[in-house]
Design an enzyme around this catalytic site. Structure first.
Site, PDB file in Angstrom:
ATOM      1  CE1 TYR A  23      29.433  39.005  10.012  1.00  0.00           C
ATOM      2  CE2 TYR A  23      28.143  39.361  11.955  1.00  0.00           C
ATOM      3  CZ  TYR A  23      28.741  39.770  10.543  1.00  0.00           C
ATOM      4  OH  TYR A  23      28.592  41.154  10.306  1.00  0.00           O
ATOM      5  CG  HIS A  24      30.573  38.603  18.042  1.00  0.00           C
ATOM      6  ND1 HIS A  24      30.306  40.085  17.904  1.00  0.00           N
ATOM      7  CD2 HIS A  24      31.350  38.439  19.298  1.00  0.00           C
ATOM      8  CE1 HIS A  24      30.635  40.632  18.911  1.00  0.00           C
ATOM      9  NE2 HIS A  24      31.423  40.044  19.814  1.00  0.00           N
TER      10      HIS A  24
END
Length: 278
Positions: free
Chosen positions: A146-147
Site C-alpha cells: 500500500y505504501h
C-alpha cells in the site's frame, strides 16, 4: 514572502545537476503522470501472481542480489538527502516555517530540481523491493505494498503542479530511506545489527508521518486565511489522507512488532527456525 525564489545557492553544483533540463522533465511527467497508475496495476498483478506462483516452489536464495539492490538505494538516498536538506534548512532559517511549507522555490534550482526528478523516478525503482519478498517467500504485509503504490501515484500526481510541501516530503523520505536501506543492506550481508536499530527506523517513519500531517495542517491554515501556498485543495486532501493512513499503519506495525508480546504458536516457532537457518 510570496515570490518563487530565494537567494539560496549551493557551494558546488555538479555538471550533471547544472546541465539537467528540468523544464523538459516537468513537461514529460505532466503529460505522463498517469503511467504511475499502470505501473501500480502491473505491480499488484505481479506480486500477488508471484505469491501464488511461489506457493508450491522453494524460496529463491538471492541474498547477494538483495544486498546490492538495497545498497544502491541506500547510497542514492544518502546523496539525495545531502543535496536537498541544505536548501530546506536554509529557507527555514532565512525565511521561516511558512515559506518552507508554501513556497516551491526548491524546484527552481538545478540541484534540488534534479534530485526532485530522480526522487519521482526512484518510486518506480523501489517497487522492486517487493520482488525480493515474493521470491524469498517472506511475509508480505498490507502496509508494504500500500505504501509503495500510494507514494508512487501521489508523487507523480503532485510534482507537475510544483507542490510546495513537497520540499518537506522529499527531504524526509530521502533521510529516512538513508537509514532504512542501509539497514536492509547490512541485514542482507548478514551483518548483525542490534534490534533496537529497527525500532529507531520505525520511529523515524512514524515521526515522518507526524511532520507530514503537521505540514498539511499548516498549508490548510495558510490557504484558509487567503495566504499564498502552492498546493491545490485537491492535492492537500489526498496528501492528508495518505499521511494519516501511514501514521495509523506504521503505529500499528510498531506496536505489534515491538510491544505486543504474545506466546508464539508452533507455526511461528517453525518460521523463526527457518529464518535462523537462512
Amino acid at each position: 514572502m510570496t515570490d518563487k525564489t530565494s537567494d539560496f545557492s549551493f557551494s558546488y553544483v555538479f555538471p550533471f545537476e547544472k546541465n539537467f533540463d528540468e523544464e523538459s522533465f516537468w513537461q514529460w511527467i505532466r503529460e505522463n503522470w498517469t503511467l504511475s497508475l499502470w505501473y501500480s496495476l502491473a505491480y499488484i498483478v505481479f506480486i500477488f501472481g508471484g505469491k501464488y506462483y511461489m506457493e508450491r516452489r522453494p524460496r529463491l536464495e538471492i541474498r547477494v542480489a538483495l544486498a546490492v539492490w538495497s545498497s544502491i538505494l541506500a547510497i542514492f538516498s544518502i546523496l539525495g538527502a545531502m543535496r536537498t536538506m541544505p536548501e530546506l534548512i536554509y529557507v527555514i532559517n532565512k525565511y521561516g516555517w511558512e515559506f518552507s511549507v508554501c513556497n516551491p522555490s526548491y524546484v527552481y534550482y538545478s540541484p534540488t530540481a534534479f534530485w526532485t526528478c530522480l526522487f519521482a523516478l526512484s518510486k518506480v525503482y523501489e517497487l522492486g523491493d517487493t520482488i525480493f519478498i515474493v521470491l524469498r517467500k517472506q511475509q508480505l504485509i498490507f502496509l508494504h505494498w500500500y505504501h509503495h503504490i500510494t507514494v508512487l501515484i501521489y508523487v507523480w500526481y503532485s510534482i507537475p503542479e510544483h507542490t510546495a510541501p513537497g520540499r518537506w516530503f522529499i527531504v524526509m523520505n530521502y533521510t529516512v530511506h538513508s537509514f532504512m536501506y542501509t539497514y536492509y543492506a547490512l541485514k542482507a550481508m548478514r551483518v548483525k545489527v542490534p534490534k533496537f536499530i529497527s525500532m529507531v527506523i520505525t520511529s523515524l517513519q512514524i515521526t515522518q508521518m507526524i511532520i507530514g500531517v503537521a505540514v498539511n495542517i499548516w498549508a490548510y491554515h495558510v490557504k484558509g486565511k487567503g495566504g499564498y501556498c502552492q498546493q491545490s485543495y485537491s492535492n492537500l486532501k489526498w496528501s492528508s489522507i495518505m499521511y494519516l493512513s501511514y501514521f495509523a499503519l506504521f503505529s500499528n506495525f510498531f506496536y505489534h512488532a515491538y510491544f505486543n508480546k504474545k506466546k508464539p504458536s508452533v507455526q511461528d516457532i517453525k518460521k523463526m527456525e527457518n529464518k535462523k537457518q537462512n
